[in-house]
Scaffold this motif. Sequence first.
Motif, PDB file in Angstrom:
ATOM      1  N   ARG A 244       0.840  -1.187   0.000  1.00 53.57           N
ATOM      2  CA  ARG A 244       0.000   0.000   0.000  1.00 53.57           C
ATOM      3  C   ARG A 244       0.876   1.238   0.000  1.00 53.57           C
ATOM      4  O   ARG A 244       1.684   1.455   0.913  1.00 53.57           O
ATOM      5  N   LEU A 245       0.732   2.053  -1.034  1.00 53.27           N
ATOM      6  CA  LEU A 245       1.553   3.254  -1.156  1.00 53.27           C
ATOM      7  C   LEU A 245       1.272   4.244  -0.043  1.00 53.27           C
ATOM      8  O   LEU A 245       2.109   5.096   0.262  1.00 53.27           O
ATOM      9  N   ALA A 246       0.098   4.161   0.582  1.00 51.23           N
ATOM     10  CA  ALA A 246      -0.256   5.085   1.659  1.00 51.23           C
ATOM     11  C   ALA A 246       0.694   4.974   2.838  1.00 51.23           C
ATOM     12  O   ALA A 246       0.787   5.901   3.650  1.00 51.23           O
TER      13      ALA A 246
ATOM     14  N   SER B 151       4.706  12.478   2.044  1.00 51.62           N
ATOM     15  CA  SER B 151       3.384  12.101   2.552  1.00 51.62           C
ATOM     16  C   SER B 151       2.835  13.130   3.531  1.00 51.62           C
ATOM     17  O   SER B 151       1.658  13.515   3.460  1.00 51.62           O
ATOM     18  N   GLU B 152       3.655  13.580   4.451  1.00 52.45           N
ATOM     19  CA  GLU B 152       3.206  14.516   5.475  1.00 52.45           C
ATOM     20  C   GLU B 152       2.679  15.816   4.857  1.00 52.45           C
ATOM     21  O   GLU B 152       1.637  16.339   5.264  1.00 52.45           O
TER      22      GLU B 152
ATOM     23  N   LEU C 224      -7.045  11.805  -1.601  1.00 47.57           N
ATOM     24  CA  LEU C 224      -6.433  11.508  -2.891  1.00 47.57           C
ATOM     25  C   LEU C 224      -6.678  10.050  -3.254  1.00 47.57           C
ATOM     26  O   LEU C 224      -6.429   9.144  -2.455  1.00 47.57           O
ATOM     27  N   ARG C 225      -7.164   9.836  -4.441  1.00 44.53           N
ATOM     28  CA  ARG C 225      -7.367   8.480  -4.953  1.00 44.53           C
ATOM     29  C   ARG C 225      -6.239   8.149  -5.906  1.00 44.53           C
ATOM     30  O   ARG C 225      -5.982   8.875  -6.874  1.00 44.53           O
TER      31      ARG C 225
ATOM     32  N   TRP D  73      -6.903   4.898  -1.306  1.00 46.47           N
ATOM     33  CA  TRP D  73      -7.070   6.274  -0.848  1.00 46.47           C
ATOM     34  C   TRP D  73      -5.867   6.719  -0.031  1.00 46.47           C
ATOM     35  O   TRP D  73      -5.306   5.952   0.750  1.00 46.47           O
ATOM     36  N   ILE D  74      -5.474   7.966  -0.225  1.00 45.18           N
ATOM     37  CA  ILE D  74      -4.539   8.643   0.675  1.00 45.18           C
ATOM     38  C   ILE D  74      -5.394   9.625   1.472  1.00 45.18           C
ATOM     39  O   ILE D  74      -5.920  10.594   0.927  1.00 45.18           O
TER      40      ILE D  74
END
Length: 581
Positions: free
Chosen positions: A15-17, A159-160, A173-174, A277-278
């Motif tokens: 998972r990229l999240a 990410s932050e 974000l999708r 989702w992010i």
Amino acid sequence: MDQQWLEMAALRRRRLARDAWIPLYRYRTTESGQRGHAGYTEDVESVYSLAFPTGLRPKGEQLTWQDVDAGSGPTIDDETYTETGKRRFYDEDETALELVLIQEYSGAESVWHVHQDLVMALRVVREGNVWVAPEEGFEQVIRLMTDQNGAPEGIEIRSEALRDYLCARNMALRLFKFRIRQCVETKADIVNWPETPHEIEDEHGRFVGMAHEIFEGGMPVGRSVAVFKMWRTDDMDSDVPLLGEETEENTDGKTWGVEQSGTTLHQYSGENFSAEWIEPAAGSRRVRGDKVPSAVSFLIEADGTLANADDLNDEDIGRWLWFSPTVVLEVLAQKGSSLKWHSQDTASLMMSSGERVHFGMNTIGNVTVYAHDVARLPEWQRRLWAARNVSPEGGVSEELVSAQVRTEPAETKAPEAEILDLMKWVDEGCQARYGFALFRHRSDLAELVAATHRFKARDHTSLLALAKNVARLTADLFDETALKKALNTAKDDKSRSLKLVERLLALDVGEENAYALLTPLSGIYDLRLSDAHLPKSDLSDAFSRTGIDASVSFYHQGLQLMSAWASSLLSIGKVMHQIPL
């Protein structure tokens, strides 16, 4: 290649999240071998993203990878103009946001842009292939990834920072992800899929595996190619022929099929389609200025008691904090930071984001700071300081207390603050007394002097490196040519700069006094030569001549070295200005 490589189970689960860097757009291809021939492999990874307002999240859930693509300009549907960067859905009034825009040119390489609103909101500026935040120590926030030829293949964001922005805009974000791997093999049994296409649909997305025979070159076995050829039969013998409307009378054609044969190979492919989702952060400290609770704490008592930075962010709290002297180097390593001295033991660190921290050095060489001055800093700077926070020891700097509590700033001076003025003063005296400037000109002298300070002495090795820097600003910078001319030395005289200055001073104060005046600088020069493995006895002698006590902290040894440098320059200047020593 094998079935495990094709099915990419580990990549499908990822998972990229959870990553520190989130791709906003990615198209990356890796190929090996010749397409359609044995040994060929291809790995393609694509990631598109759309930021959806809360009201549009259901629409984001419905879309698949095939429904999206990177924004490439405005759209006009039924006379409705939708500006670049927005994605409108026919049954919705709200629009999704494209954070990466691809500008296509006919006959030229495309240009990838980060949405201007994201750039402005995060207050970042582009430097080459990265976007940095000047107010956060020029930390990289967004970066453009390129292949070995310099062509763009991805844009990623920290990410932050992304989650902060999404929170401020009430969005999520999708990420729409597509991954395909394929290979060509001579063997027919590298997979054990019961059928083709082999499909798996689970929480990791939709996987499709394919296996079929091809002829060498790429043509699928069992398929033929139909070729159609058509032409005009108009009279072209006229000097000015004119083709009329195409009809059955002035056209003809034929068709035939092509059957391919040759070596049979096996082509395998695995495709995975997924989305995730992010989510936005709980608060938006950067963009919206939310008061997000600090995650940073500082030692405030010798027994290990900690206090949160938010609790210390009170000007009337009445506490100080202690830090290792290496914190000064950590801050100065941030682009745009600088050091300004107020007295021998107090100075201010001018932070890259505009803040100033007034600090003092205590008796054991620790940095002491009024707690509020650190606690009021941005969170990223709090973390930097907290990493060098130490237990209270050695008390608060006496000179800092004098300035902050008794409002009586110390009248002492830091040697670092005097060096540049002393060098100019010495030059003026030498010019007036002997007719030449002692130091050779350097346009970057001020920067070199500012970068030479006691905090560079973190250990024995760096202390010697500091001595080397000082030697470069004295022995190496003294103008030997001008000195030899003034002394009218013989052509075969091999004397170096320090000895030449000593002989020049001896003309006014005698050889014994001149030798004493240059002793600290000669000691510093010998410390500089320690890289050539001086015997320990010679090193001890160099310490002694420089006035360095090897039993004290390295911070204090660095201070002693800097003081010896300044003191020696002052004495040289007095001789040249004919001031009694």
